[in-house]
Design an enzyme around this catalytic site. Sequence first.
Site, PDB file in Angstrom:
ATOM      1  N   LYS A  80       0.843  -1.193   0.000  1.00 37.38           N
ATOM      2  CA  LYS A  80       0.000   0.000   0.000  1.00 37.38           C
ATOM      3  C   LYS A  80       0.884   1.251   0.000  1.00 37.38           C
ATOM      4  CE  LYS A  80      -4.102   0.084   2.478  1.00 37.38           C
ATOM      5  NZ  LYS A  80      -4.880  -0.152   3.733  1.00 37.38           N
TER       6      LYS A  80
HETATM    7  O1  G3P Z   1      -8.936   0.488   4.696  1.00 39.85           O
HETATM    8  C1  G3P Z   1      -9.140   1.800   5.101  1.00 39.85           C
HETATM    9  C2  G3P Z   1      -9.693   1.899   6.457  1.00 39.85           C
HETATM   10  O2  G3P Z   1      -8.851   1.253   7.366  1.00 39.85           O
HETATM   11  C3  G3P Z   1     -10.042   3.260   6.891  1.00 39.85           C
HETATM   12  O3  G3P Z   1     -11.227   3.140   7.542  1.00 39.85           O
HETATM   13  O4  G3P Z   1     -13.035   3.809   9.030  1.00 39.85           O
HETATM   14  O5  G3P Z   1     -10.671   4.523   9.512  1.00 39.85           O
HETATM   15  O6  G3P Z   1     -11.924   5.516   7.632  1.00 39.85           O
HETATM   16  P1  G3P Z   1     -11.732   4.310   8.493  1.00 39.85           P
END
Ligand code: G3P
Length: 219
Positions: A84
């Site tokens: 990533k």
């Molecule tokens: O894969 C991306 C994710 O980990 C982000 O999620 O909910 O932290 O925006 P969030």
Amino acid sequence: MKFFLDTADVKSIQKWAETGLVDGVTTNPTHLSKEGGDPKKKIKEIISILPKGDVSVEVTEQKPEAVYKQALAIAKISKNISVKIPCHIDYYPVIGKLAKEGVSINVTLVFTAIQAAMMARLGVHYVSPFIGRLEDIDVDGMQLLPEMREIFDLYGFKTEILAASLRSVLHVRDAMLAGADVLTLPIALFEKMVQHPLTDRGIEMFNADWKKLGVKQFP
Ligand code: G3P
């Protein structure tokens, strides 16, 4: 359509891998930091649970040259790793170079269909639009997915759309309808998806009615 789990929690990955629905895992520095311990060991544990899965591991270096070297080192851990890299202009040359060299790249922190199209032009394996984080700032995040799908199909890009930062079952439904290739799901959301109170209630009712018949063995 593929499902990834968005976590570095080995126990949960082990538990839900048994459903046969888990095609991979997306980790990030936040997930790995939350779990503690040696991140490389953690990644190897995850890979041992899903030897045929796709496991995303994010770079943590900042300077492009260091990101390039780190990406190669991460990719070397196992052949089923996708590296990533954030969708930042500073990293575009590195992303293109690594993609050309055959490293599976998952470009993360994508917030526009144009960013996604540029990354597809560079030949990356995945682009990860963060739906929930756009909604956090009152932007229609879900709108991104059909836009990306249309652009990718129009130009024949092979890059897979990996819907990330999904927060609700409705997000999951909409991402599926928009044709996302992969949905990465936090554990709590996966748990919600695989359960329905009416399914549970229906089973209870069938069991109760069946008992009334008093049959000892069937068939
Ligand atoms: O894969 C991306 C994710 O980990 C982000 O999620 O909910 O932290 O925006 P969030």
